[in-house]
Design a protein around this motif. Structure first.
Motif, mmCIF file in Angstrom:
data_model
loop_
_atom_site.group_PDB
_atom_site.id
_atom_site.type_symbol
_atom_site.label_atom_id
_atom_site.label_comp_id
_atom_site.label_asym_id
_atom_site.label_seq_id
_atom_site.Cartn_x
_atom_site.Cartn_y
_atom_site.Cartn_z
ATOM 1 N N ALA A 101 -1.058 -3.025 1.992
ATOM 2 C CA ALA A 101 0.166 -3.507 1.354
ATOM 3 C C ALA A 101 0.972 -2.351 0.785
ATOM 4 O O ALA A 101 2.206 -2.306 0.919
ATOM 5 N N ALA A 102 0.296 -1.403 0.153
ATOM 6 C CA ALA A 102 0.981 -0.234 -0.405
ATOM 7 C C ALA A 102 1.623 0.593 0.704
ATOM 8 O O ALA A 102 2.725 1.132 0.526
ATOM 9 N N GLU B 212 4.747 -1.196 1.614
ATOM 10 C CA GLU B 212 5.757 -1.077 0.565
ATOM 11 C C GLU B 212 6.422 0.294 0.601
ATOM 12 O O GLU B 212 7.643 0.409 0.450
ATOM 13 N N GLU C 51 10.375 0.999 1.390
ATOM 14 C CA GLU C 51 11.208 1.818 0.509
ATOM 15 C C GLU C 51 11.881 2.939 1.301
ATOM 16 O O GLU C 51 13.053 3.252 1.073
ATOM 17 N N LEU D 185 3.749 4.177 -6.199
ATOM 18 C CA LEU D 185 3.511 4.584 -4.818
ATOM 19 C C LEU D 185 3.130 6.060 -4.732
ATOM 20 O O LEU D 185 2.377 6.460 -3.827
ATOM 21 N N TYR E 185 1.616 -3.801 -6.934
ATOM 22 C CA TYR E 185 1.805 -3.739 -5.485
ATOM 23 C C TYR E 185 2.084 -5.107 -4.873
ATOM 24 O O TYR E 185 1.984 -5.277 -3.664
ATOM 25 N N LYS F 35 4.857 -6.633 -4.431
ATOM 26 C CA LYS F 35 5.962 -6.543 -3.470
ATOM 27 C C LYS F 35 5.447 -6.079 -2.107
ATOM 28 O O LYS F 35 5.845 -6.599 -1.063
ATOM 29 N N GLY F 36 4.538 -5.112 -2.123
ATOM 30 C CA GLY F 36 3.964 -4.620 -0.878
ATOM 31 C C GLY F 36 3.124 -5.665 -0.173
ATOM 32 O O GLY F 36 3.128 -5.750 1.057
ATOM 33 N N THR G 183 5.515 -7.891 1.574
ATOM 34 C CA THR G 183 6.107 -7.188 2.716
ATOM 35 C C THR G 183 5.119 -7.095 3.861
ATOM 36 O O THR G 183 5.467 -7.319 5.032
#
Length: 199
Positions: A12-13, A16, A20, A37, A59, A61-62, A65
């Protein structure tokens, strides 16, 4: 948090960081907080995986995503292709002990540096002197005017360096590219479960 949770969190990171990169390249999100990050770059010798992702909820959001990309949503397809390219870079880095050692030394030297624009420029240099010498380039497209700005280029390379770090960690925790292809359904279910834990 289980080992599988942390493996999913690393993935996930990665997504993300790449999202970005895409936003910055297209002239958006230049002021977003990316400390969570970049921080794992300086936690190479962390005693636990939990120490790398502190706190995990940052994380989320990641996770969302990554779920979109794994599900095959059109607007996230480019992220999936870029993620595969970054995973390949991480694999190349693992085979190059000398470059990996240089990368570790350079990052350790920056561990206590102020988290400011100067750090992004330093990470830009680290990327070019290490990852940039592996013989594989990550293609970043976007707004030409934005990409010509040194601070934008530095932010992008710093984020790509973080993405490689997350791909390396994902692989260390048992992640494999086929998990996102033939094992897509299970990967998506795992990401959904992680999202519930972090929400």
């Amino acid at each position: 948090m289980t080992n599988l949770d942390y493996r999913s969190l690393a993935l996930a990171a990665l997504f993300e960081a790449l999202a970005e990169v895409q936003d910055v390249a297209e002239g958006r999100s230049g002021d977003n907080d990316i400390e969570h990050l970049l921080a794992p770059l300086f936690a190479i010798d962390a005693d636990t995986v939990a120490a790398v992702f502190a706190p995990p909820a940052r994380y989320l959001k990641g996770v969302k995503t990554a779920g979109s990309a794994i599900a095959g949503e059109r607007n996230a397809l480019r992220l999936l292709n870029t993620a595969f390219a970054v995973m390949e870079l991480a694999t190349l880095l693992k085979r190059e002990d000398r470059i990996a050692g240089q990368l570790s030394q350079r990052l350790n030297a920056l561990a206590n540096a102020p988290r400011d624009a100067a750090l992004l420029l330093a990470l830009d240099d680290v990327y070019q002197e290490t990852i940039g010498r592996l013989g594989k380039r990550i293609q970043v497209t976007g707004d030409p005017a934005a990409l010509r700005q040194p601070q934008v280029a530095a932010r992008i390379r710093a984020l790509l360096l973080a993405a490689v770090r997350f791909a390396w960690l994902w692989r260390q925790l048992g992640g494999r590219r086929w998990h996102l292809i033939v094992g897509r359904r299970k990967a998506l279910a795992t990401m959904d479960e992680l999202k519930r834990k972090l929400a």
